[in-house]
Scaffold this active site. Structure first.
Site, PDB file in Angstrom:
ATOM      1  N   LYS A  13       0.563  -1.414   0.040  1.00 23.56           N
ATOM      2  CA  LYS A  13      -0.187   0.329   0.262  1.00 23.56           C
ATOM      3  C   LYS A  13       0.896   1.360  -0.062  1.00 23.56           C
ATOM      4  O   LYS A  13       0.161   2.398  -0.633  1.00 23.56           O
ATOM      5  CB  LYS A  13      -0.667  -0.004   1.176  1.00 23.56           C
ATOM      6  CG  LYS A  13      -2.051  -1.339   1.349  1.00 23.56           C
ATOM      7  CD  LYS A  13      -2.400  -0.704   2.701  1.00 23.56           C
ATOM      8  CE  LYS A  13      -2.318  -1.143   3.571  1.00 23.56           C
ATOM      9  NZ  LYS A  13      -1.398  -2.226   4.343  1.00 23.56           N
ATOM     10  N   ARG A  88      -9.312   1.914   8.762  1.00 22.96           N
ATOM     11  CA  ARG A  88      -8.600   0.316   8.969  1.00 22.96           C
ATOM     12  C   ARG A  88      -9.995  -0.859   9.827  1.00 22.96           C
ATOM     13  O   ARG A  88      -9.904  -1.551   9.704  1.00 22.96           O
ATOM     14  CB  ARG A  88      -7.645   0.185   9.985  1.00 22.96           C
ATOM     15  CG  ARG A  88      -6.086   0.156   9.440  1.00 22.96           C
ATOM     16  CD  ARG A  88      -5.504  -0.269  10.664  1.00 22.96           C
ATOM     17  NE  ARG A  88      -4.343  -0.647  10.485  1.00 22.96           N
ATOM     18  CZ  ARG A  88      -3.131  -0.587   9.578  1.00 22.96           C
ATOM     19  NH1 ARG A  88      -3.273   0.822   8.890  1.00 22.96           N
ATOM     20  NH2 ARG A  88      -2.015  -1.576   8.929  1.00 22.96           N
ATOM     21  N   ARG A 127      12.042  -6.356   4.254  1.00 21.56           N
ATOM     22  CA  ARG A 127      11.835  -5.214   4.447  1.00 21.56           C
ATOM     23  C   ARG A 127      12.465  -4.113   5.049  1.00 21.56           C
ATOM     24  O   ARG A 127      12.858  -4.380   6.648  1.00 21.56           O
ATOM     25  CB  ARG A 127      10.054  -3.752   4.849  1.00 21.56           C
ATOM     26  CG  ARG A 127      10.200  -3.236   4.780  1.00 21.56           C
ATOM     27  CD  ARG A 127       8.497  -2.264   4.691  1.00 21.56           C
ATOM     28  NE  ARG A 127       7.852  -2.368   5.805  1.00 21.56           N
ATOM     29  CZ  ARG A 127       6.934  -2.827   6.074  1.00 21.56           C
ATOM     30  NH1 ARG A 127       6.073  -1.870   5.683  1.00 21.56           N
ATOM     31  NH2 ARG A 127       5.778  -2.844   7.110  1.00 21.56           N
ATOM     32  N   ARG A 160      11.414  -2.861  11.303  1.00 25.10           N
ATOM     33  CA  ARG A 160      10.357  -2.437  12.154  1.00 25.10           C
ATOM     34  C   ARG A 160      10.136  -3.799  13.383  1.00 25.10           C
ATOM     35  O   ARG A 160      10.625  -4.579  12.968  1.00 25.10           O
ATOM     36  CB  ARG A 160       9.247  -1.883  11.793  1.00 25.10           C
ATOM     37  CG  ARG A 160       9.272  -0.251  11.434  1.00 25.10           C
ATOM     38  CD  ARG A 160       7.749  -0.010  10.174  1.00 25.10           C
ATOM     39  NE  ARG A 160       6.979  -0.627  10.412  1.00 25.10           N
ATOM     40  CZ  ARG A 160       5.404  -0.118   9.397  1.00 25.10           C
ATOM     41  NH1 ARG A 160       6.101   0.216   8.705  1.00 25.10           N
ATOM     42  NH2 ARG A 160       4.528  -1.628   9.486  1.00 25.10           N
ATOM     43  N   ARG A 171       0.307  -9.200  13.003  1.00 27.53           N
ATOM     44  CA  ARG A 171      -1.160  -8.013  12.510  1.00 27.53           C
ATOM     45  C   ARG A 171      -1.984  -8.597  11.256  1.00 27.53           C
ATOM     46  O   ARG A 171      -3.274  -7.827  11.091  1.00 27.53           O
ATOM     47  CB  ARG A 171      -0.039  -7.308  11.629  1.00 27.53           C
ATOM     48  CG  ARG A 171       0.867  -6.335  13.017  1.00 27.53           C
ATOM     49  CD  ARG A 171       2.189  -6.010  12.545  1.00 27.53           C
ATOM     50  NE  ARG A 171       2.279  -4.933  11.203  1.00 27.53           N
ATOM     51  CZ  ARG A 171       2.914  -4.181  10.141  1.00 27.53           C
ATOM     52  NH1 ARG A 171       4.140  -5.573  10.783  1.00 27.53           N
ATOM     53  NH2 ARG A 171       2.771  -3.838   9.362  1.00 27.53           N
TER      54      ARG A 171
END
Ligand code: AP5
Length: 214
Positions: A13, A88, A127, A160, A171
């Site tokens: 996203k 969300r 990532r 992260r 998540r």
């Protein structure tokens, strides 16, 4: 143009929202980035948000909704924006619709970047995010010129805290329970557009451009 990006954590996203923002010259508004900036600055909001984010849970609507409505009321949002990470939950979507309706306005497109769960864990563990400017990379799919160093500002890259596999799993659970219902919500409003997020980043972007109208 007002665009909402939907999709699982790590679906891409943010990657696509940044490119949409550049092409259409509209702000890219990421609630996750706003929370991370607050955490970095040590604000009260940041301290509160961190408690939820580190566990892979959603930050409560009371903290999220006002922050977003204040942001989209700013002058630079007059010609539209691309929202990444908001709404969300169904209540967040309803609040946004109500606020826009009061201005005689609506969301134009909800773009769902569709990526199956099995691809997500791999994406997230690869990532890397810049500690300073927030730019994101991927060790395989979007590597930096020098390993571990941000191409944009030269600072250090990190994994992260919430990208560790155990938190990503949580998540994903939260996504399926609380966020995925938004797909039906926007389908009913006939503004949902789904793209195959497993394609290469450039192809995904071209599919989005075709939908939004170049
Ligand atoms: P947030 O920062 O919004 O995280 P997220 O939605 O989980 O999404 P991500 O940023 O992790 O992923 P993305 O889909 O943007 O993927 P990206 O483009 O980086 O939120 C974090 C937390 O904040 C939440 O868990 C929650 O606690 C809180 N929060 C935020 N908003 C909230 C709200 N409204 N209400 C309540 N709480 C809220 O891509 C991922 C990786 O894949 C990158 O490395 C990228 O390079 C790579 N990649 C991207 N596209 C491709 C491709 N096509 N092929 C290969 N690799 C790709």
């Amino acid at each position: 143009m007002k665009i909402i990006m939907l999709g699982a954590p790590g679906a891409g996203k943010g990657t696509q929202a940044k490119r949409i923002a550049d092409k259409w010259q509209i702000p890219h508004i990421s609630t996750g980035d706003i929370f991370r900036a607050n955490i970095k600055e040590g604000t009260e909001l940041g301290k509160e948000a961190k408690k939820y984010m580190d566990q892979g849970a959603l930050v409560p609507d009371e903290l999220t909704v006002k922050l977003l409505l204040d942001r989209v009321a700013k002058d630079d949002c007059k010609n539209g924006y691309v929202l990444d990470g908001f709404p969300r939950t169904i209540p967040q979507a309803e609040v946004l619709d109500k606020a826009l309706a009061e201005l005689g306005d609506t969301v134009d497109f909800a773009v769902n970047v569709d990526v199956p769960d099995e691809n997500i864990i791999n994406r997230m563990s690869g990532r890397r995010a810049c500690v300073s400017c927030g730019a994101t990379y991927h060790i395989t799919y979007a590597p930096t010129k020098t390993e571990g160093i941000c191409d944009r500002c030269g600072k250090e890259l990190i994994l992260r805290e919430d990208d560790k596999p155990e938190t990503v799993q949580k998540r994903l659970e939260v996504y399926h329970k609380q966020t995925q219902p938004l797909i039906d919500y926007y389908a009913k409003k006939e503004i949902l557009k789904t793209v195959d997020g497993t394609k290469d980043m450039e192809e995904v972007f071209q599919d989005i451009v075709a939908i939004l109208g170049a």
